[in-house]
Design a protein around this motif. Structure first.
Motif, PDB file in Angstrom:
ATOM      1  N   GLN A 106       0.960  -1.381   0.084  1.00 31.53           N
ATOM      2  CA  GLN A 106      -0.088   0.048   0.054  1.00 31.53           C
ATOM      3  C   GLN A 106       0.812   1.268  -0.167  1.00 31.53           C
ATOM      4  OE1 GLN A 106      -3.161   0.065   2.936  1.00 31.53           O
ATOM      5  NE2 GLN A 106      -3.168  -2.126   3.322  1.00 31.53           N
ATOM      6  N   LEU A 107       0.531   2.237  -0.970  1.00 30.44           N
ATOM      7  CA  LEU A 107       1.201   3.648  -0.999  1.00 30.44           C
ATOM      8  C   LEU A 107       0.351   4.422  -0.172  1.00 30.44           C
ATOM      9  CD1 LEU A 107       2.464   3.558  -4.602  1.00 30.44           C
ATOM     10  CD2 LEU A 107       3.895   3.149  -2.502  1.00 30.44           C
ATOM     11  N   GLN A 108       0.752   5.053   0.805  1.00 27.11           N
ATOM     12  CA  GLN A 108       0.319   6.129   1.841  1.00 27.11           C
ATOM     13  C   GLN A 108       0.453   7.774   1.300  1.00 27.11           C
ATOM     14  OE1 GLN A 108      -1.715   4.954   4.178  1.00 27.11           O
ATOM     15  NE2 GLN A 108      -1.224   2.832   4.015  1.00 27.11           N
ATOM     16  N   SER A 109       1.612   7.818   0.565  1.00 23.19           N
ATOM     17  CA  SER A 109       2.072   9.608   0.291  1.00 23.19           C
ATOM     18  C   SER A 109       2.881   9.560  -0.712  1.00 23.19           C
ATOM     19  CB  SER A 109       2.349   9.826   1.627  1.00 23.19           C
ATOM     20  OG  SER A 109       2.739  11.237   1.571  1.00 23.19           O
ATOM     21  N   VAL A 110       2.548  10.782  -1.329  1.00 23.54           N
ATOM     22  CA  VAL A 110       3.447  11.140  -2.697  1.00 23.54           C
ATOM     23  C   VAL A 110       3.885  12.388  -2.624  1.00 23.54           C
ATOM     24  CG1 VAL A 110       1.493  11.400  -3.976  1.00 23.54           C
ATOM     25  CG2 VAL A 110       3.547  10.832  -5.004  1.00 23.54           C
ATOM     26  N   THR A 111       4.847  12.725  -3.224  1.00 21.92           N
ATOM     27  CA  THR A 111       5.654  14.072  -3.444  1.00 21.92           C
ATOM     28  C   THR A 111       6.265  14.240  -4.677  1.00 21.92           C
ATOM     29  OG1 THR A 111       6.436  16.230  -2.143  1.00 21.92           O
ATOM     30  CG2 THR A 111       7.690  13.885  -1.987  1.00 21.92           C
ATOM     31  N   THR A 112       6.297  15.418  -5.335  1.00 25.36           N
ATOM     32  CA  THR A 112       7.164  15.574  -6.498  1.00 25.36           C
ATOM     33  C   THR A 112       8.111  16.624  -6.295  1.00 25.36           C
ATOM     34  OG1 THR A 112       5.485  17.430  -7.273  1.00 25.36           O
ATOM     35  CG2 THR A 112       4.966  15.144  -7.681  1.00 25.36           C
ATOM     36  N   VAL A 113       9.377  16.234  -6.868  1.00 24.94           N
ATOM     37  CA  VAL A 113      10.576  17.173  -7.077  1.00 24.94           C
ATOM     38  C   VAL A 113      10.544  17.783  -8.371  1.00 24.94           C
ATOM     39  CG1 VAL A 113      13.108  17.373  -6.842  1.00 24.94           C
ATOM     40  CG2 VAL A 113      11.522  15.730  -5.209  1.00 24.94           C
ATOM     41  N   ALA A 114      10.193  17.117  -9.178  1.00 23.88           N
ATOM     42  CA  ALA A 114      10.378  17.377 -10.795  1.00 23.88           C
ATOM     43  C   ALA A 114       9.569  16.654 -11.375  1.00 23.88           C
ATOM     44  CB  ALA A 114      11.763  17.572 -11.305  1.00 23.88           C
ATOM     45  N   PHE A 115       9.313  16.676 -13.005  1.00 24.23           N
ATOM     46  CA  PHE A 115       8.784  15.882 -13.476  1.00 24.23           C
ATOM     47  C   PHE A 115       9.138  14.604 -13.777  1.00 24.23           C
ATOM     48  CE2 PHE A 115       7.926  13.886 -18.043  1.00 24.23           C
ATOM     49  CZ  PHE A 115       6.643  13.936 -17.954  1.00 24.23           C
ATOM     50  N   TRP A 126       8.434  10.853  -5.478  1.00 27.26           N
ATOM     51  CA  TRP A 126       8.647   9.820  -4.521  1.00 27.26           C
ATOM     52  C   TRP A 126       7.246   9.505  -3.850  1.00 27.26           C
ATOM     53  CZ3 TRP A 126      13.343   8.052  -3.054  1.00 27.26           C
ATOM     54  CH2 TRP A 126      14.526   8.471  -3.502  1.00 27.26           C
ATOM     55  N   ALA A 127       7.067   8.061  -3.623  1.00 29.14           N
ATOM     56  CA  ALA A 127       5.887   7.497  -3.061  1.00 29.14           C
ATOM     57  C   ALA A 127       6.310   6.539  -2.016  1.00 29.14           C
ATOM     58  CB  ALA A 127       4.995   6.825  -4.129  1.00 29.14           C
ATOM     59  N   VAL A 128       5.535   6.612  -1.029  1.00 32.72           N
ATOM     60  CA  VAL A 128       6.115   5.766   0.265  1.00 32.72           C
ATOM     61  C   VAL A 128       4.896   5.101   0.744  1.00 32.72           C
ATOM     62  CG1 VAL A 128       7.997   7.382   0.921  1.00 32.72           C
ATOM     63  CG2 VAL A 128       5.734   7.550   2.131  1.00 32.72           C
ATOM     64  N   GLY A 129       4.927   4.065   1.681  1.00 32.51           N
ATOM     65  CA  GLY A 129       4.080   3.116   2.153  1.00 32.51           C
ATOM     66  C   GLY A 129       4.432   2.021   2.815  1.00 32.51           C
ATOM     67  N   VAL A 130       3.554   1.056   2.756  1.00 33.85           N
ATOM     68  CA  VAL A 130       3.800  -0.198   3.698  1.00 33.85           C
ATOM     69  C   VAL A 130       3.611  -1.462   2.923  1.00 33.85           C
ATOM     70  CG1 VAL A 130       1.483  -0.211   4.681  1.00 33.85           C
ATOM     71  CG2 VAL A 130       3.412  -1.121   5.857  1.00 33.85           C
ATOM     72  N   ALA A 131       4.489  -2.383   3.578  1.00 37.37           N
ATOM     73  CA  ALA A 131       4.380  -3.694   2.871  1.00 37.37           C
ATOM     74  C   ALA A 131       4.380  -4.659   4.018  1.00 37.37           C
ATOM     75  CB  ALA A 131       5.393  -4.224   1.699  1.00 37.37           C
ATOM     76  N   HIS A 132       3.331  -5.743   4.039  1.00 41.73           N
ATOM     77  CA  HIS A 132       3.306  -6.640   5.431  1.00 41.73           C
ATOM     78  C   HIS A 132       2.873  -8.130   4.653  1.00 41.73           C
ATOM     79  CE1 HIS A 132      -1.124  -6.822   5.718  1.00 41.73           C
ATOM     80  NE2 HIS A 132      -1.128  -5.389   5.450  1.00 41.73           N
TER      81      HIS A 132
END
Length: 316
Positions: free
Chosen positions: A284-293, A297-303
């Motif tokens: 599951q991905l919980q959050s995303v942010t952009t630096v450039a085109f 980056w996307a972060v989340g959790v795996a279990h």
């Protein structure tokens, strides 16, 4: 039953590029004297002015260390879901609080940092039952948006909730709900411009087969924008990040949370962008942010989920 040893991935981990500017490390942060300490959201003013919020927690980074900052009385404790910063003396945190009724209904919670203290700013509720705010983003000091959901005792049981700060007060802005949706929720919001704002979440009908939900503000009203799904059930979006009018990213999960889900807006339509998963794990991905085109980056959790002999499910 002894707990099995599970390898985190079955694919080789590539070597990091040699020009990385640094490495990740754990930075000490204080905790409250409660059972659960969770930080959910972070907002940056500058390298020595960063805010993080979570369950009962508000913390500030001054360039040298994290310290606890007292929230205004607003919950038991206040449950913050998201934070955004306009300036060093203009920071907003949103979430929910528990009311004092025997039912313990959830109510919206908005707090503001003015440079010296956090104070509760009155915010409306979408219903007399439960309401919550899950995401917040700012156009300017007098143009802040927050999204979430409100609950009722009759169908539809959960509706989208969007609120706006105009510089003097928070008010509910009408937001659509999908036809046939019984559980409708917005988890994140991102600003491109004052007339170009995106909110993402999910909806489901009576079968609880959730589908992606994306809404857009054009300067005058919110509308639902068609968004794709992977498979017939278990699709949801948790976060959205906007870099330009033709470059917006949303992340979440599909297949009942089994696989990561990434969508991209190119100015014309939303499309699924293939994303990797750890095989045989729940991703599951919980959050995303952009630096450039070409730098997102996307972060989340795996279990991992396995079953013991009597059929009970265990996750880790």
């Amino acid at each position: 039953t002894p707990r099995p040893t599970i390898a985190p991935t079955s694919t080789p981990v590539p070597n990091p590029p040699p020009n990385l500017p640094g490495t990740w490390k754990v930075v000490d942060s204080p905790s409250l004297n409660i059972d659960t300490n969770i930080l959910r959201s972070v907002a940056v003013v500058s390298s020595d002015d960063v805010w993080a919020v979570g369950y009962g927690l508000i913390e500030h980074w001054n360039g040298n260390r994290w310290r606890l900052v007292s929230a205004a009385p607003g919950g038991n404790p206040p449950d913050f879901k998201s934070v955004t910063a306009v300036a060093s003396n203009d920071v907003w945190a949103v979430g929910r609080r528990q009311d004092t009724t025997p039912q313990g209904y959830q109510k919206t919670l908005v707090e503001h940092w003015d440079g010296s203290a956090w104070t509760v700013v009155p915010s409306p509720n979408g219903s007399t039952i439960s309401s919550q705010l899950l995401g917040v983003d700012a156009v300017s000091a007098n143009d802040i948006w927050a999204v979430g959901s409100s609950s009722t005792l009759a169908a539809p049981y959960e509706n989208t909730l969007i609120e706006h700060w105009d510089g003097s007060s928070w008010s509910i802005i009408p937001s659509p709900n999908p036809s046939g949706g019984s559980f409708n929720k917005l988890n994140g919001v991102a600003v491109v411009a004052a007339n170009d704002i995106w909110a993402v979440g999910s909806y489901s009908g009576s079968t609880n087969h959730s589908q992606t939900l994306i809404e857009h503000w054009d300067g005058s009203s919110w509308s639902i924008v068609p968004s794709p799904n992977v498979g017939p059930y278990g699709n949801n979006l948790n976060s959205v990040a906007a870099r330009a009018a033709n470059d917006v990213w949303a992340v979440g999960a599909s297949n009942n949370g089994g696989n990561s889900l990434i969508l991209h807006w190119d100015g014309m339509s939303w499309s699924v962008v293939p994303s990797p998963n750890i095989p045989d794990w729940t991703n599951q991905l919980q959050s995303v942010t952009t630096v450039a085109f070409d730098d997102v980056w996307a972060v989340g959790v795996a279990h991992f989920t396995w079953y013991i002999s009597d059929g009970d499910e265990i996750t880790s």
